[in-house]
Write a protein that holds these residues in place. Structure first.
Motif, PDB file in Angstrom:
ATOM      1  N   ASP A  60       0.836  -1.218   0.078  1.00 46.10           N
ATOM      2  CA  ASP A  60       0.007   0.130  -0.014  1.00 46.10           C
ATOM      3  C   ASP A  60       0.570   1.118   0.215  1.00 46.10           C
ATOM      4  O   ASP A  60       0.760   2.220  -0.754  1.00 46.10           O
ATOM      5  CB  ASP A  60      -0.906  -0.088   1.341  1.00 46.10           C
ATOM      6  CG  ASP A  60      -2.033  -0.814   1.098  1.00 46.10           C
ATOM      7  OD1 ASP A  60      -2.068  -1.798   0.040  1.00 46.10           O
ATOM      8  OD2 ASP A  60      -3.061  -0.997   1.822  1.00 46.10           O
ATOM      9  N   SER A  83      -4.477  -2.227  -1.772  1.00 41.77           N
ATOM     10  CA  SER A  83      -5.643  -2.005  -1.139  1.00 41.77           C
ATOM     11  C   SER A  83      -5.738  -0.138  -0.759  1.00 41.77           C
ATOM     12  O   SER A  83      -6.393   0.530  -0.217  1.00 41.77           O
ATOM     13  CB  SER A  83      -5.919  -2.716   0.039  1.00 41.77           C
ATOM     14  OG  SER A  83      -4.913  -2.579   1.049  1.00 41.77           O
ATOM     15  N   ARG A  86      -8.846   1.945  -2.408  1.00 41.96           N
ATOM     16  CA  ARG A  86     -10.243   1.341  -2.783  1.00 41.96           C
ATOM     17  C   ARG A  86     -11.173   1.812  -2.110  1.00 41.96           C
ATOM     18  O   ARG A  86     -12.314   1.900  -2.576  1.00 41.96           O
ATOM     19  CB  ARG A  86      -9.998  -0.133  -2.335  1.00 41.96           C
ATOM     20  CG  ARG A  86      -9.181  -0.974  -2.952  1.00 41.96           C
ATOM     21  CD  ARG A  86      -9.004  -2.472  -2.515  1.00 41.96           C
ATOM     22  NE  ARG A  86      -8.145  -3.390  -3.269  1.00 41.96           N
ATOM     23  CZ  ARG A  86      -7.525  -4.299  -2.984  1.00 41.96           C
ATOM     24  NH1 ARG A  86      -7.875  -4.759  -1.751  1.00 41.96           N
ATOM     25  NH2 ARG A  86      -6.783  -5.000  -3.651  1.00 41.96           N
ATOM     26  N   THR A  87     -10.970   2.834  -1.276  1.00 36.96           N
ATOM     27  CA  THR A  87     -12.202   3.766  -0.620  1.00 36.96           C
ATOM     28  C   THR A  87     -11.853   5.384  -0.975  1.00 36.96           C
ATOM     29  O   THR A  87     -12.093   5.823   0.144  1.00 36.96           O
ATOM     30  CB  THR A  87     -12.507   3.608   0.822  1.00 36.96           C
ATOM     31  OG1 THR A  87     -11.340   3.468   1.607  1.00 36.96           O
ATOM     32  CG2 THR A  87     -12.953   2.109   0.850  1.00 36.96           C
ATOM     33  N   TYR A  93     -13.825   2.450  -8.187  1.00 38.90           N
ATOM     34  CA  TYR A  93     -13.608   1.308  -8.023  1.00 38.90           C
ATOM     35  C   TYR A  93     -13.745   0.357  -9.093  1.00 38.90           C
ATOM     36  O   TYR A  93     -14.751   0.232  -9.848  1.00 38.90           O
ATOM     37  CB  TYR A  93     -14.848   0.768  -6.794  1.00 38.90           C
ATOM     38  CG  TYR A  93     -14.417  -0.269  -6.065  1.00 38.90           C
ATOM     39  CD1 TYR A  93     -13.311  -0.656  -5.177  1.00 38.90           C
ATOM     40  CD2 TYR A  93     -15.474  -1.175  -5.990  1.00 38.90           C
ATOM     41  CE1 TYR A  93     -13.067  -1.715  -4.700  1.00 38.90           C
ATOM     42  CE2 TYR A  93     -15.375  -2.416  -5.213  1.00 38.90           C
ATOM     43  CZ  TYR A  93     -14.364  -2.757  -4.715  1.00 38.90           C
ATOM     44  OH  TYR A  93     -14.050  -3.870  -3.842  1.00 38.90           O
ATOM     45  N   SER A 111      -9.082   1.571  -8.872  1.00 39.27           N
ATOM     46  CA  SER A 111      -8.602   0.665  -7.668  1.00 39.27           C
ATOM     47  C   SER A 111      -9.380  -0.665  -7.956  1.00 39.27           C
ATOM     48  O   SER A 111     -10.346  -0.790  -7.881  1.00 39.27           O
ATOM     49  CB  SER A 111      -8.644   1.370  -6.550  1.00 39.27           C
ATOM     50  OG  SER A 111      -8.171   0.505  -5.454  1.00 39.27           O
ATOM     51  N   PRO A 113     -10.434  -4.467  -6.975  1.00 37.81           N
ATOM     52  CA  PRO A 113     -11.124  -4.850  -5.445  1.00 37.81           C
ATOM     53  C   PRO A 113     -10.152  -5.794  -5.215  1.00 37.81           C
ATOM     54  O   PRO A 113      -9.388  -6.517  -5.545  1.00 37.81           O
ATOM     55  CB  PRO A 113     -12.224  -5.448  -6.006  1.00 37.81           C
ATOM     56  CG  PRO A 113     -12.707  -4.885  -7.348  1.00 37.81           C
ATOM     57  CD  PRO A 113     -11.400  -4.563  -7.939  1.00 37.81           C
ATOM     58  N   PRO A 117     -13.171  -9.198  -0.749  1.00 39.73           N
ATOM     59  CA  PRO A 117     -14.310  -8.213  -1.045  1.00 39.73           C
ATOM     60  C   PRO A 117     -14.899  -8.582  -2.387  1.00 39.73           C
ATOM     61  O   PRO A 117     -16.077  -8.418  -2.540  1.00 39.73           O
ATOM     62  CB  PRO A 117     -13.549  -6.775  -1.151  1.00 39.73           C
ATOM     63  CG  PRO A 117     -12.298  -7.051  -0.082  1.00 39.73           C
ATOM     64  CD  PRO A 117     -11.925  -8.375  -0.432  1.00 39.73           C
ATOM     65  N   HIS A 177      -9.585  -5.288   4.325  1.00 37.56           N
ATOM     66  CA  HIS A 177     -10.724  -5.467   3.444  1.00 37.56           C
ATOM     67  C   HIS A 177     -11.753  -4.767   3.964  1.00 37.56           C
ATOM     68  O   HIS A 177     -12.793  -4.775   3.358  1.00 37.56           O
ATOM     69  CB  HIS A 177     -10.747  -6.867   2.983  1.00 37.56           C
ATOM     70  CG  HIS A 177      -9.687  -7.420   2.249  1.00 37.56           C
ATOM     71  ND1 HIS A 177      -9.213  -6.617   1.215  1.00 37.56           N
ATOM     72  CD2 HIS A 177      -9.147  -8.626   2.096  1.00 37.56           C
ATOM     73  CE1 HIS A 177      -8.149  -7.202   0.564  1.00 37.56           C
ATOM     74  NE2 HIS A 177      -8.251  -8.483   1.075  1.00 37.56           N
ATOM     75  N   GLU A 180     -13.534  -1.311   2.745  1.00 42.44           N
ATOM     76  CA  GLU A 180     -13.776  -1.762   1.203  1.00 42.44           C
ATOM     77  C   GLU A 180     -15.202  -2.586   1.342  1.00 42.44           C
ATOM     78  O   GLU A 180     -16.102  -2.238   0.469  1.00 42.44           O
ATOM     79  CB  GLU A 180     -12.764  -2.636   0.630  1.00 42.44           C
ATOM     80  CG  GLU A 180     -12.883  -2.824  -0.931  1.00 42.44           C
ATOM     81  CD  GLU A 180     -11.998  -3.871  -1.306  1.00 42.44           C
ATOM     82  OE1 GLU A 180     -12.021  -4.397  -2.469  1.00 42.44           O
ATOM     83  OE2 GLU A 180     -11.028  -4.099  -0.499  1.00 42.44           O
ATOM     84  N   HIS A 184     -18.691  -0.293  -0.376  1.00 44.80           N
ATOM     85  CA  HIS A 184     -19.006  -0.653  -1.567  1.00 44.80           C
ATOM     86  C   HIS A 184     -20.169  -1.428  -1.458  1.00 44.80           C
ATOM     87  O   HIS A 184     -20.843  -1.603  -2.637  1.00 44.80           O
ATOM     88  CB  HIS A 184     -17.767  -1.210  -2.513  1.00 44.80           C
ATOM     89  CG  HIS A 184     -16.767  -0.119  -2.677  1.00 44.80           C
ATOM     90  ND1 HIS A 184     -16.847   0.793  -3.487  1.00 44.80           N
ATOM     91  CD2 HIS A 184     -15.587  -0.232  -2.345  1.00 44.80           C
ATOM     92  CE1 HIS A 184     -15.711   1.535  -3.452  1.00 44.80           C
ATOM     93  NE2 HIS A 184     -15.113   0.898  -2.874  1.00 44.80           N
TER      94      HIS A 184
END
Length: 310
Positions: A60, A83, A86-87, A93, A111, A113, A117, A177, A180, A184
């Protein structure tokens, strides 16, 4: 003219499988760094800024640093397999079946997944959108993955020494995770996540058990299955199985790569208790295949080009 693609982190498991899916494809020209250059920041910066597309297969923090290496004038479009984003605001996404192929195709920053997730969201997100499952329910997720999902250290542990038959982890109830999954799926509460690793190289099963009769809306399992079939009717990489086909699911030691995902709704006789299950390749639709699917869309190509179809 071929689009230039740079895989930053090409020596890792995800990067290697992405390169395999792109090998021999005339639509793309891979920018490759030799062993001496791949950890050299100056060489990486040049490659990132020279590429039309950069796929980040990095931890990351390193992924964030790679994005920061882009010049203000760079036109490079990013697919981040970590990751890190991802948010994050400003990132799309990269789950085309959920967010829309057009959104992914038009995005500059995508990004991809996470593997767990992918299974959870493929099952739950469409049903929450349809109003069949409540957004404020305390969802639990039980999942097992092949050991390749743990990276080089875990792969070495399984392949060079006595391999544990079952390795459960995440007992601090924290996992990268979780944000995320919550974001989502549109959930009010984080999920309770119970991950584990089994001694197969690739593959994963993600399960969401549901006491449907205890929910205020009391949905029936058949309605959930029908809704998933309708939602994914035009999705070439998603297979929703009808009921009554089997009473067990397997992960095989010699499983071949796959970029698809299978979804199941198992239920009791009355249909008021259900087990929603996703089976996928953690290195395929859970990682490398998803990144290439996003790359195809962003490059204006058929989304399944170069993928291992179900």
């Amino acid at each position: 003219m071929s689009a230039r693609v740079f895989i930053d982190g090409a020596a890792g498991t995800t990067g290697l499988e992405i390169a395999q899916r792109l090998a021999g494809r005339g639509e793309f020209d891979l920018i490759a760094l030799d062993e001496a250059q791949r950890k050299d920041d100056a060489a990486r910066r040049d490659a990132l800024n020279a590429a039309d597309f950069a796929i980040l297969c990095l931890p990351d923090d390193a992924a964030r640093e790679a994005v920061a290496m882009l010049d203000e004038t760079a036109r490079t479009r990013i697919i981040d397999a970590s990751s890190a984003h991802r948010t994050a605001a400003g990132w799309t996404y990269g789950f085309p079946e959920l967010v829309g192929r057009e959104q992914v195709a038009a995005a500059r920053l995508v990004s991809s997944p996470g593997c767990y997730p992918t299974g959870f969201l493929a099952l739950v997100a469409p049903l929450i959108r349809a109003g069949l499952l409540p957004a404020d329910w305390p969802y639990t997720v039980n999942a097992v993955s092949g050991y390749s999902g743990g990276g080089k250290a875990l792969i070495e542990r399984y392949e060079t020494g006595p391999a544990p038959g079952f390795r459960a982890y995440g007992y601090n109830l924290a996992h990268k995770h979780l944000p995320e999954m919550q974001a989502h799926a549109g959930l009010e509460h984080p999920v309770l996540f119970a991950p584990a690793v089994v001694p197969v190289y690739r593959g994963m099963i993600v399960e969401v058990p549901l006491h449907l009769g205890a929910m205020p809306c009391q949905p029936h399992a058949d309605a959930l299955r029908d809704a998933l079939m309708a939602f994914y009717a035009e999705a070439p990489l998603v297979t929703v199985h009808p009921s009554g086909l089997r009473d067990e699911l397997l992960l095989l030691p010699d499983a071949r790569p796959s970029d698809g995902i299978e979804l199941f709704v198992f239920a009791d006789e009355g249909g008021w208790n259900a087990r929603l299950v996703a089976r996928l390749d953690n290195l395929g639709k859970g990682a490398s295949g998803a990144a290439v699917q996003n790359l195809n869309l962003m490059a204006g190509l058929p989304e399944t080009a170069g993928l291992v179809l179900p």
